[in-house]
Design an enzyme around this catalytic site. Structure first.
Site, mmCIF file in Angstrom:
data_model
loop_
_atom_site.group_PDB
_atom_site.id
_atom_site.type_symbol
_atom_site.label_atom_id
_atom_site.label_comp_id
_atom_site.label_asym_id
_atom_site.label_seq_id
_atom_site.Cartn_x
_atom_site.Cartn_y
_atom_site.Cartn_z
ATOM 1 N N LEU A 43 89.600 21.392 -11.502
ATOM 2 C CA LEU A 43 88.174 21.072 -11.588
ATOM 3 C C LEU A 43 87.837 20.211 -12.799
ATOM 4 O O LEU A 43 86.675 19.820 -12.982
ATOM 5 C CB LEU A 43 87.351 22.358 -11.607
ATOM 6 C CG LEU A 43 87.429 23.185 -10.323
ATOM 7 C CD1 LEU A 43 86.759 24.539 -10.516
ATOM 8 C CD2 LEU A 43 86.785 22.438 -9.158
ATOM 9 N N GLY A 101 83.850 39.607 -23.506
ATOM 10 C CA GLY A 101 83.886 41.053 -23.363
ATOM 11 C C GLY A 101 84.653 41.485 -22.137
ATOM 12 O O GLY A 101 85.061 40.657 -21.312
ATOM 13 N N HIS A 102 84.865 42.774 -22.033
ATOM 14 C CA HIS A 102 85.465 43.399 -20.851
ATOM 15 C C HIS A 102 84.683 44.676 -20.546
ATOM 16 O O HIS A 102 83.737 45.034 -21.266
ATOM 17 C CB HIS A 102 86.947 43.687 -21.068
ATOM 18 C CG HIS A 102 87.830 42.490 -20.875
ATOM 19 N ND1 HIS A 102 87.977 41.868 -19.657
ATOM 20 C CD2 HIS A 102 88.589 41.780 -21.755
ATOM 21 C CE1 HIS A 102 88.796 40.842 -19.773
ATOM 22 N NE2 HIS A 102 89.175 40.763 -21.035
ATOM 23 N N ASP A 103 85.091 45.357 -19.505
ATOM 24 C CA ASP A 103 84.410 46.557 -19.028
ATOM 25 C C ASP A 103 84.022 47.491 -20.172
ATOM 26 O O ASP A 103 82.882 47.966 -20.257
ATOM 27 C CB ASP A 103 85.323 47.266 -18.021
ATOM 28 C CG ASP A 103 84.688 48.494 -17.389
ATOM 29 O OD1 ASP A 103 84.314 48.433 -16.216
ATOM 30 O OD2 ASP A 103 84.581 49.528 -18.075
ATOM 31 N N ASN A 118 83.443 46.947 -23.280
ATOM 32 C CA ASN A 118 82.342 46.446 -24.113
ATOM 33 C C ASN A 118 81.004 46.576 -23.408
ATOM 34 O O ASN A 118 79.985 46.908 -24.027
ATOM 35 C CB ASN A 118 82.598 44.988 -24.480
ATOM 36 C CG ASN A 118 83.986 44.761 -25.045
ATOM 37 O OD1 ASN A 118 84.794 44.066 -24.450
ATOM 38 N ND2 ASN A 118 84.293 45.388 -26.174
ATOM 39 N N TYR A 119 80.993 46.325 -22.107
ATOM 40 C CA TYR A 119 79.734 46.356 -21.361
ATOM 41 C C TYR A 119 79.199 47.783 -21.211
ATOM 42 O O TYR A 119 77.998 48.023 -21.342
ATOM 43 C CB TYR A 119 79.907 45.701 -19.989
ATOM 44 C CG TYR A 119 80.577 44.343 -20.060
ATOM 45 C CD1 TYR A 119 80.280 43.454 -21.083
ATOM 46 C CD2 TYR A 119 81.529 43.957 -19.124
ATOM 47 C CE1 TYR A 119 80.906 42.216 -21.167
ATOM 48 C CE2 TYR A 119 82.164 42.730 -19.198
ATOM 49 C CZ TYR A 119 81.858 41.861 -20.226
ATOM 50 O OH TYR A 119 82.487 40.646 -20.313
ATOM 51 N N ASP A 134 83.195 46.689 -14.296
ATOM 52 C CA ASP A 134 83.915 45.707 -13.465
ATOM 53 C C ASP A 134 83.633 45.902 -11.982
ATOM 54 O O ASP A 134 83.246 44.961 -11.280
ATOM 55 C CB ASP A 134 85.421 45.813 -13.709
ATOM 56 C CG ASP A 134 85.853 45.104 -14.980
ATOM 57 O OD1 ASP A 134 85.016 44.425 -15.598
ATOM 58 O OD2 ASP A 134 87.032 45.230 -15.360
#
Length: 385
Positions: A76, A140-142, A144-145, A171
């Protein structure tokens, strides 16, 4: 039999967890999902996980997130790759991506650009914190959220320390399933009102929504530490869950144990230590499976705590086809999770295993009207693979 989303085309640019799970849901329901894979192998899921070619092939066979999807490799960053993308986007119903805010705009493939050629498109962006707000640009990842959403206030050990769960809440639920719900709502809106739209799906927002009752529960009666809503160790060292919230179910539970004297203790918080101690001692008298058989006809909320392999063998989950055996040409019998949405008139179906990256590049380009010479030129240029 026709499937619910048969005829819906999805262009999936996502790579990890929430996006692929969302695409799996849509694909299971009959959508034609085309995964746009990165040219750089390190940016694909097998590259992120550090898998060898052999392990990557096995991963694709066993990973349900890849099923019912075609695959094309596009660069892309190249004009020619973006031209292929736009030709796909022109006739697609849904575009799904999970880059950080601003990335698709910098690539020149954002919603506003796509809307110019396909005003009815549903363009869904899954991110950790959403497209606006002070945290929008943060990685972030799961973990962190769910931290930001306050979930750890409800998931702690006996000493008050946060317990790290699997990546289910942000997630999968707050991200993938939440996004699928948003996309389906947008498709319904398009069918009713004739308009496409942009979907801003933040995993943190999804987790906050899932926790909508927590502020109320924490100010009244939390479900944590309640003797009638807890797990108990059994004689064989396994665990058994008890969830008798309603008074009449608690009464049935106590009568089944021949302990009607425990009935008045359900809401007496001062008696909770004593009640918990009594129940711990009682559940040590039988094995987990003996308790399950014992409670099956007692009209009380009680169930064994299974590990993943045990759940896969459970006769109820097998009867519900939530675990299904599939035959793979190389790896033989493979067990995958089934389809949770049971639609009587338009049931979902598992039609194919996960595709290898670029497996359908040739066919997709041919369907778009590219000639043999044009496809070769795109390959030579490095725009596709």
């Amino acid at each position: 039999m026709v499937m619910a989303l048969e005829g819906i085309k999805v262009l999936d640019l996502s790579r990890l967890a929430p996006g692929p799970y969302c695409g799996m849901i849509l694909g299971d329901l009959g959508a034609e999902v085309v995964r746009v894979e990165a040219m750089d192998k390190r940016a694909r899921v097998e590259g992120v996980l550090g898998l060898s070619d052999e392990l990557a092939e096995m991963f694709r066979a066993f990973n349900p997130q890849g099923r019912n999807k075609k695959s094309i490799i596009l660069d892309l960053h190249k004009d020619e790759g973006r031209e292929v993308f736009f030709r796909l986007a022109e006739e697609t119903d849904v575009i799904l991506e999970e880059f950080r805010p601003g990335v698709v705009e910098r690539l020149g493939i954002g919603y506003e650009k796509v809307k110019e050629i396909n005003p009815q498109v549903v363009y869904c962006s899954i991110t950790g914190y959403g497209q606006n707000g002070p945290y929008a640009g943060l990685p972030g990842h799961d973990l962190n959220y769910i931290s930001t959403a306050g979930l750890f206030s409800a998931v702690k050990d006996d000493e008050g320390r946060p317990v790290i769960p699997s990546n289910l809440m942000a997630d999968m639920a707050g991200g993938g399933m939440h996004a699928a719900l948003c996309i389906l709502a947008a498709l319904v809106a398009r069918s009713l009102h004739g308009v496409g739209q942009y979907v801003d799906c933040a995993m943190t927002d999804g987790v906050v929504s899932l926790m909508h009752l927590e502020p109320l529960l924490q100010r009244t009666e939390s479900l944590s530490g309640l003797p009638y809503y807890n797990v108990y160790e059994t004689r064989d060292g396994k665990w058994f869950s008890v969830g008798n919230v309603e008074p009449w179910l608690w009464e049935n539970f106590c009568r089944a144990l021949d302990r009607e004297d425990l009935i008045p203790m359900q809401r007496d918080t001062e008696k909770y230590p004593e009640l918990s101690s009594i129940l711990r001692e009682i559940f040590k008298r039988k094995t987990r499976e003996e308790w399950f058989e014992f409670f099956k006809d007692k009209d009380a909320c009680a169930a064994p705590v299974y590990d993943i392999d045990e759940a896969g063998r459970d006769p109820h989950l097998r009867a519900r086809e939530m675990f299904v055996d599939l035959e793979h040409e190389k790896f033989g019998k493979i067990t995958q999770v089934g389809i949770s949405m049971k639609l009587s008139g338009t049931p979902g179906r598992i039609r194919s295993f996960g595709a290898s990256p670029g497996q359908h590049t040739e066919d997709i380009l041919s369907d778009l009207g590219y000639s043999r010479e044009e496809i070769d030129a795109l390959r030579d240029n490095g725009a596709v693979a």
